[in-house]
Design an enzyme around this catalytic site. Structure first.
Site, PDB file in Angstrom:
ATOM      1  N   SER A 226       0.833  -1.204   0.000  1.00 22.19           N
ATOM      2  CA  SER A 226       0.000   0.000   0.000  1.00 22.19           C
ATOM      3  C   SER A 226       0.865   1.250   0.000  1.00 22.19           C
ATOM      4  CB  SER A 226      -0.865  -0.008   1.264  1.00 22.19           C
ATOM      5  OG  SER A 226      -1.424   1.259   1.485  1.00 22.19           O
TER       6      SER A 226
ATOM      7  N   TYR B 114      -1.582  -0.768  10.756  1.00 18.01           N
ATOM      8  CA  TYR B 114      -1.802  -1.324   9.413  1.00 18.01           C
ATOM      9  C   TYR B 114      -0.584  -1.036   8.520  1.00 18.01           C
ATOM     10  CZ  TYR B 114      -3.448  -1.394   4.585  1.00 18.01           C
ATOM     11  OH  TYR B 114      -3.551  -1.611   3.238  1.00 18.01           O
TER      12      TYR B 114
ATOM     13  N   LYS C 141       2.290  -3.557   6.555  1.00 22.01           N
ATOM     14  CA  LYS C 141       2.626  -3.554   5.121  1.00 22.01           C
ATOM     15  C   LYS C 141       4.127  -3.345   4.928  1.00 22.01           C
ATOM     16  CE  LYS C 141      -1.300  -4.483   3.312  1.00 22.01           C
ATOM     17  NZ  LYS C 141      -1.511  -5.778   2.649  1.00 22.01           N
TER      18      LYS C 141
END
Ligand code: UFG
Length: 342
Positions: free
Chosen positions: A126, A150, A154
């Site tokens: 991302s 989050y 990643k």
């Protein structure tokens, strides 16, 4: 040449579009999904689109036994790995769940791939790995950081892949940093299907257009941008899906590992998106100006040149395509939303 792909998270919003793109490109695909954040009717809908019944394994990415059984029962030559948790807000509230699914998940997957002698992996990363960027256009060499759990998962997954590759030169890795995915398949059979009132701009605009929310809250009108609202690089999910097919093909044909942005290179403001969605649904959607949302940045926009050079990837769809296809999808699936009672 074998073209057999395991697609983890293949029943979700982005995964289902990748499935369709892979089938169209002549791949055999097995979907591996626990259906935590995907509807049980997605495989039937994929069959309606592609004309063939999907091979689906309903299992969790953390379930090593199921993964091992999957690798021994079928012969794959690549994995496209999407199975992960994806809400920034939820990751702040439940970081350990995110570390478990997203980080332990990729470790178990890589271990089982190694055991099965599988060497090619495409990973769903991302643009969140760019943290709080200063630049207006982000090349892959821009500084990376994490601003929430989050994003941490990643970035850590990217690093795990790179270190696994350092230990095994035969491992071919394609890392794809998604900018803001939007829109839906033209059939209206698959699309973004959040479980509750969404946080993201496009699905929220869809709720306003459907009359399920009274207005769009515009978070921040005092950014240093032409109209004062935040700028993002929205990419149509069908373009994004095609990026995965090209990434897989690049690993297959050239054994060329890569880390690339998937974006359009065009920054679009919240107000421009509101206008486009209003045009798509045929009425002026209401909005209310609100203070900035915590954690938001002024601009996130890809430098898409490396993906063009390495993968031959270029986007073909614009903001109107995203809004029109989103509106088509939500209109055709109103009963789904009503059933959720949102
Ligand atoms: N926005 C509003 N009102 C809303 C929702 C969003 O004004 O109701 C604004 C935001 O403030 C932002 C823009 O619309 O300026 C886009 O917001 P989204 O929530 O749709 O997307 P984000 O850019 O915040 O985050 C998305 C993904 C993340 C990913 C990030 C990086 O949700 O997972 O892109 O590309 F990390």
């Amino acid at each position: 040449m074998t073209k057999q792909v395991l697609l983890t998270g293949g029943a979700g919003y982005i995964g289902s579009h990748i499935y369709v793109a892979l089938i169209a490109a002549g791949y055999d695909v097995t979907i591996y999904d626990n259906f935590d954040n995907a509807s049980k009717d997605v495989p039937d809908r994929l069959e309606q689109i592609t004309g063939q019944k999907p091979d689906v394994i309903e299992a969790d990415i953390l379930d090593r036994t199921s993964l091992r059984a999957c690798f021994s029962s079928r012969k794959f030559d690549a994995v496209i790995h999407l199975a992960a948790r994806k809400s920034v807000a939820e990751s702040v509230a439940r970081p350990l769940d995110y570390f478990e699914t997203n980080i332990a998940g990729i470790i178990i997957l890589l271990q089982e791939m190694e055991r099965a002698g599988l060497k090619d992996i495409v990973f769903s990363s991302s643009a969140t790995v760019y943290g709080h960027p200063e630049q207006k256009s982000l090349p892959e060499t821009a500084e990376v950081s994490h601003t929430n759990p989050y994003g941490f998962t990643k970035l850590t997954s990217e690093q795990i892949l790179s270190q696994a590759q350092a230990a095994d030169a035969g491992l071919n890795v394609g890392i794809l940093r998604y900018f803001n995915p939007a829109g839906a398949h033209p059939s209206g059979l698959i699309g973004d299907d959040p479980n509750s009132l969404p946080n993201n701009l496009l699905p929220y605009l869809a709720e306003v257009a459907l009359g399920n929310a009274p207005h769009l809250n515009v978070f921040g009108t005092d950014y240093d941008t032409p109209d004062g609202t935040g700028l993002r690089d929205y990419i149509h999910v069908d373009d994004l899906a095609r990026g995965h097919v090209l990434s897989r093909a690049t690993l297959l044909d050239k054994q060329c590992s890569h880390l690339v942005n998937l974006g359009t290179g065009r920054a679009v403001s919240v107000m421009e998106m509101l206008k486009a969605y209003s045009a798509a649904c045929g009425r002026n959607l209401r909005h209310k100006n609100q203070p900035r949302r915590a954690g938001d940045v002024t601009i996130y926009c890809a430098d898409p040149s490396l993906a063009k050079r390495i993968l031959g990837f270029e986007t073909t769809k614009d903001v109107m395509d995203m809004c029109n296809s989103s509106w088509n999808w939500v209109q055709k699936n109103k009963s789904r939303n009503e059933m959720k009672g949102d």
